[in-house]
Design a protein around this motif. Structure first.
Motif, short mmCIF file in Angstrom:
data_model
loop_
_atom_site.label_atom_id
_atom_site.label_comp_id
_atom_site.label_asym_id
_atom_site.label_seq_id
_atom_site.Cartn_x
_atom_site.Cartn_y
_atom_site.Cartn_z
N SER A 161 0.83 -1.21 0.00
CA SER A 161 0.00 0.00 0.00
C SER A 161 0.87 1.25 0.00
N ASP A 162 1.88 1.28 0.85
CA ASP A 162 2.80 2.43 0.90
C ASP A 162 3.53 2.61 -0.42
N TYR A 163 3.94 1.51 -1.03
CA TYR A 163 4.65 1.58 -2.31
C TYR A 163 3.76 2.20 -3.38
N LEU A 164 2.52 1.72 -3.48
CA LEU A 164 1.60 2.25 -4.48
C LEU A 164 1.24 3.71 -4.18
N THR A 165 1.11 4.05 -2.89
CA THR A 165 0.85 5.44 -2.52
C THR A 165 1.97 6.34 -3.03
N GLY A 166 3.19 5.86 -3.01
CA GLY A 166 4.32 6.61 -3.55
C GLY A 166 4.21 6.89 -5.04
N MET A 167 3.41 6.08 -5.73
CA MET A 167 3.14 6.30 -7.16
C MET A 167 1.87 7.15 -7.35
N GLY A 168 1.19 7.46 -6.24
CA GLY A 168 -0.05 8.22 -6.31
C GLY A 168 -1.30 7.36 -6.34
N VAL A 169 -1.13 6.05 -6.27
CA VAL A 169 -2.24 5.10 -6.39
C VAL A 169 -2.87 4.82 -5.03
N ASP A 170 -4.20 4.83 -4.98
CA ASP A 170 -4.94 4.46 -3.77
C ASP A 170 -5.27 2.98 -3.86
N ILE A 171 -4.62 2.16 -3.05
CA ILE A 171 -4.77 0.70 -3.13
C ILE A 171 -6.21 0.25 -2.88
N GLU A 172 -7.01 1.06 -2.21
CA GLU A 172 -8.40 0.70 -1.93
C GLU A 172 -9.37 1.08 -3.04
N LYS A 173 -8.83 1.53 -4.18
CA LYS A 173 -9.67 1.92 -5.31
C LYS A 173 -9.18 1.25 -6.59
N PRO A 174 -9.32 -0.07 -6.68
CA PRO A 174 -8.85 -0.78 -7.88
C PRO A 174 -9.69 -0.47 -9.11
N PHE A 175 -9.05 -0.50 -10.25
CA PHE A 175 -9.73 -0.35 -11.53
C PHE A 175 -10.42 -1.67 -11.90
N GLU A 176 -9.75 -2.77 -11.67
CA GLU A 176 -10.27 -4.09 -12.03
C GLU A 176 -9.68 -5.12 -11.07
N THR A 177 -10.52 -6.07 -10.61
CA THR A 177 -10.01 -7.19 -9.82
C THR A 177 -10.36 -8.48 -10.54
N MET A 178 -9.52 -9.48 -10.37
CA MET A 178 -9.75 -10.79 -10.98
C MET A 178 -9.66 -11.85 -9.90
N PRO A 179 -10.78 -12.06 -9.19
CA PRO A 179 -10.77 -13.00 -8.06
C PRO A 179 -11.09 -14.44 -8.47
#
Length: 120
Positions: A39-57
């Motif tokens: 989560s911290d890594y993606l935040t460093g890219m500006g990405v909110d890990i709790e707001k995915p564009f697409e999931t493949m479960p």
């Protein structure tokens, strides 16, 4: 990559506009507490890990659900992006994804695999 535009994209993205199926709701509930370093890594890219564009479960099994891939939108040019592995999760450019509907320059990244507690 444009971190500021990516942060602004996710700030404007209303959680009510995200998929509300049980699989996506579970993902949003569990991802940050299960993978805080990712989560911290993606935040460093500006990405909110709790707001995915697409999931493949996959289907939940014995209280665990695996997402074979989860995708996120990143604004800007992909030339600055470098694939990485964080907390055992691969982060790379998505080979294919649904149409984003975004007209400005952007790209889609994919993280995999993700295993979460089935909390729904």
């Amino acid at each position: 990559m444009d971190i500021i535009k990516t942060v602004n994209y996710y700030r404007k993205l209303d959680k009510n506009s995200l998929c509300s199926c049980d699989y996506c709701r579970n993902y949003c509930l569990e991802i940050k507490k299960t993978y805080p370093i990712l989560s911290d890594y993606l935040t460093g890219m500006g990405v909110d890990i709790e707001k995915p564009f697409e999931t493949m479960p996959l289907d939940p099994y014995e209280g665990i659900i695996e997402y074979i891939a989860v995708q996120y939108i990143v604004m800007g040019n992909h030339s600055d992006f470098k694939a990485a592995v964080v907390s055992g999760v691969d982060i790379d450019m998505a080979d294919s994804h649904p149409v984003t509907g975004i007209e400005e320059e952007h790209f889609v990244i994919e993280i995999s695999p993700i295993k979460l507690k089935w909390a729904i």
